[in-house]
Design a protein around this motif. Structure first.
Motif, mmCIF file in Angstrom:
data_model
loop_
_atom_site.group_PDB
_atom_site.id
_atom_site.type_symbol
_atom_site.label_atom_id
_atom_site.label_comp_id
_atom_site.label_asym_id
_atom_site.label_seq_id
_atom_site.Cartn_x
_atom_site.Cartn_y
_atom_site.Cartn_z
ATOM 1 N N GLU A 153 0.737 -1.195 -0.024
ATOM 2 C CA GLU A 153 0.063 -0.046 0.037
ATOM 3 C C GLU A 153 0.863 1.105 -0.146
ATOM 4 O O GLU A 153 1.908 1.356 0.544
ATOM 5 N N LYS A 155 -0.893 4.623 0.179
ATOM 6 C CA LYS A 155 -1.454 5.692 0.878
ATOM 7 C C LYS A 155 -1.117 5.828 2.083
ATOM 8 O O LYS A 155 -1.237 5.036 2.810
ATOM 9 N N GLY A 156 -0.807 7.174 2.311
ATOM 10 C CA GLY A 156 -0.356 7.597 3.867
ATOM 11 C C GLY A 156 1.072 6.937 4.096
ATOM 12 O O GLY A 156 1.412 7.457 5.264
ATOM 13 N N LYS A 157 1.506 6.183 3.521
ATOM 14 C CA LYS A 157 2.980 5.883 3.878
ATOM 15 C C LYS A 157 3.913 6.771 3.610
ATOM 16 O O LYS A 157 4.051 7.547 2.699
ATOM 17 N N ASN A 158 5.178 6.531 4.251
ATOM 18 C CA ASN A 158 6.241 7.517 4.509
ATOM 19 C C ASN A 158 7.348 6.566 3.281
ATOM 20 O O ASN A 158 7.802 5.894 3.637
ATOM 21 N N LEU A 177 3.135 10.792 -5.049
ATOM 22 C CA LEU A 177 2.229 11.638 -4.271
ATOM 23 C C LEU A 177 0.664 11.590 -5.017
ATOM 24 O O LEU A 177 -0.303 11.250 -4.337
ATOM 25 N N ASP A 180 -1.155 8.923 -3.156
ATOM 26 C CA ASP A 180 -1.440 9.448 -1.797
ATOM 27 C C ASP A 180 -0.349 8.955 -0.743
ATOM 28 O O ASP A 180 -0.525 9.020 0.432
ATOM 29 N N ALA A 181 0.999 8.903 -1.119
ATOM 30 C CA ALA A 181 2.102 8.554 -0.255
ATOM 31 C C ALA A 181 2.479 10.167 0.142
ATOM 32 O O ALA A 181 2.328 11.158 -0.367
ATOM 33 N N THR A 182 3.072 9.810 1.386
ATOM 34 C CA THR A 182 3.824 11.223 1.812
ATOM 35 C C THR A 182 5.282 11.009 1.231
ATOM 36 O O THR A 182 5.895 9.786 1.570
ATOM 37 N N VAL A 183 5.794 11.910 0.323
ATOM 38 C CA VAL A 183 7.149 11.755 -0.389
ATOM 39 C C VAL A 183 8.290 12.568 0.089
ATOM 40 O O VAL A 183 8.004 13.817 0.470
ATOM 41 N N ARG B 164 -0.401 19.706 -1.630
ATOM 42 C CA ARG B 164 0.225 19.459 -2.859
ATOM 43 C C ARG B 164 -0.314 19.707 -4.204
ATOM 44 O O ARG B 164 -0.789 18.909 -5.208
ATOM 45 N N ILE B 185 6.973 16.109 1.137
ATOM 46 C CA ILE B 185 5.453 16.618 0.559
ATOM 47 C C ILE B 185 4.675 15.931 1.454
ATOM 48 O O ILE B 185 4.301 14.517 1.118
ATOM 49 N N LYS B 189 -3.674 12.991 3.306
ATOM 50 C CA LYS B 189 -3.926 11.595 3.490
ATOM 51 C C LYS B 189 -2.408 11.271 4.306
ATOM 52 O O LYS B 189 -2.093 9.922 4.719
#
Lengths: 281, 281
Positions: A153, A155-158, A177, A180-183, B164, B185, B189
């Motif tokens: 997954e 979504k929301g992962k670092n 992005l 929905d990942a945190t990048v 974003r 970023i 989410k």
């Protein structure tokens, strides 16, 4: 778990073969143009892989080879010909181009609807906007395909990306992005790199330095995606990650060879099928 | 320290006035076209600010107002006219456009050399590539101008951007990367947002939610840049950051109003001067 690229490529290939069949029933023969200037060994190797893959998929490929010393205008003429050929649906142009060619000028000439490796700024901007009517470059797309295939997954992962090139790091960050990942984007000027990478849920490495990432950079639950393709000091292919050093620590890892690189050319043909669909609308 | 935008705008304005003088000596009168469809209050307010600023700078502005109900073709005709007018050097088109207009089509029509707010994909791609021959959008550029003005180093720093969007978050992240920052970023989410923001050297907030970021999100050494412009529950302008709650904790912070917003339209005219230089080459 070792995240092999082969399985991903095979599943994608099955889908593509199905699509090719359905297009052929409508009288459309999907066809890719490969445009190569000179005889760079890396380009030739990629070309051989693409030709082999294309054959399996039932897709035609025509190679346009130009001499190392051609002018910008000659290359534009070649691209124009392909743009106007209704029987060719996609263009793969090997880069970097020789220095005497104005790459910035060339970019704008590739028909955005045939631009299966995301060279035209219209497609670059679409990647940034998350507009899926465009084409994303093949290597970043291959990374996303692998993660999705193995049910990892986003979504929301670092997610930490090391590398900020236009070929991998930057477009990949945009694709992540859009999922929905945190990048976090790191690079050669990043301080405390180990601290940052150790906390990543997913670590994607695209720095082009053989076995640079060792066990000091990873955590127990890290998923590692290795985009690098290098040759180590005994002449073997290896990634940017020291596979042997980290494999027993991390949660999942892609091998090199047999990881991301095994998926890239299949993504190219997935893009080609999308290009066909765009052009027959 | 409170990072006021006014000082930044004044310093930039002095530089622009000097440039305008030198252009006028060569017989060139820098001129901006503002294209507005309908009478959105936000657009009108920005327009008033731009007209006022332009007067101080000795720059001409012509406003092209189109009715709310115009067709895509009418807007294209208007843009074409401006593209072909050698006496106009830049175009500011207010967005979002009314829904009946095909914004994607419009984007490509704006002459990239006159595209001072970075709407054309050619400029969007240049921002991503770090190619400084293009134009970056005004708000992200204003953030960079403020940081540079106050001597806040970006190289190697951990910069966290919340938001974003294509107007702020994404292009700003690219500009920060080009300044050698390590960029994270975040968005709606993101999990553990507070953990991430507390460790930032520089925290840039562009989420459009009044006073969302309070003292729980910041550290002692954080530099906070607040891009938000909202109205609080007693009708006062406020940012995305709860200024009163965090101001005694953080190292530096921009106020709202009087922070980023005070610099944006000056950056627009800085871009216009660059557009003039591009066009007289």
């Amino acid at each position: 778990m070792i995240l092999y690229g082969k399985q991903v490529a095979e599943k994608l290939s099955d889908e593509i073969i199905e699509e090719v069949r359905s297009l052929k029933e409508k009288g459309i023969e999907p066809k890719l143009a490969i445009v190569r200037v000179g005889k760079n060994e890396g380009d030739l190797s990629y070309e051989r892989g693409a030709l082999k893959r294309a054959e399996k998929l039932g897709i035609k490929v025509e190679v346009f080879e130009l001499e190392e010393g051609v002018k910008t205008e000659d290359l534009i003429e070649c691209i124009d010909k392909i743009n106007n050929d209704a029987l060719i649906h996609g263009i793969l142009l090997f880069r970097p181009l020789p220095k005497n060619i104005d790459e910035n000028k060339i970019k704008n000439y590739i028909n955005p609807n045939k631009d299966v490796d995301c060279i035209n700024p219209i497609n670059v901007a679409k990647v940034m906007e998350g507009d899926k009517t465009g084409f994303a470059p093949c290597t970043p797309s291959a990374v996303i395909e692998i993660l999705k295939h193995y049910g990892i997954e986003l979504k929301g992962k670092n997610v930490v990306v090391i590398g900020r090139s236009m070929v991998v790091g930057k477009p990949l960050s945009m694709l992540l992005l859009n999922e929905d990942a945190t990048v976090t984007i790191c690079h050669s000027k990043t301080r405390n790199l180990k601290e940052i990478t150790k906390k990543a849920d997913i670590l994607i490495v695209a720095i082009g330095r053989a076995k640079y990432i060792n066990k000091e950079y990873v955590g127990e639950n890290t998923v590692v995606i290795d985009v690098g393709i290098n040759v180590d000091n005994v002449g073997n292919l290896c990634g940017d990650v020291d596979f042997e050093d980290v494999k027993d620590i991390v949660s999942d890892i892609t091998p090199v060879p047999g990881g991301v690189g095994a998926v890239t050319n299949t993504v190219l043909f997935k893009n080609l099928i999308n290009a066909c669909r765009l052009q027959i609308k």
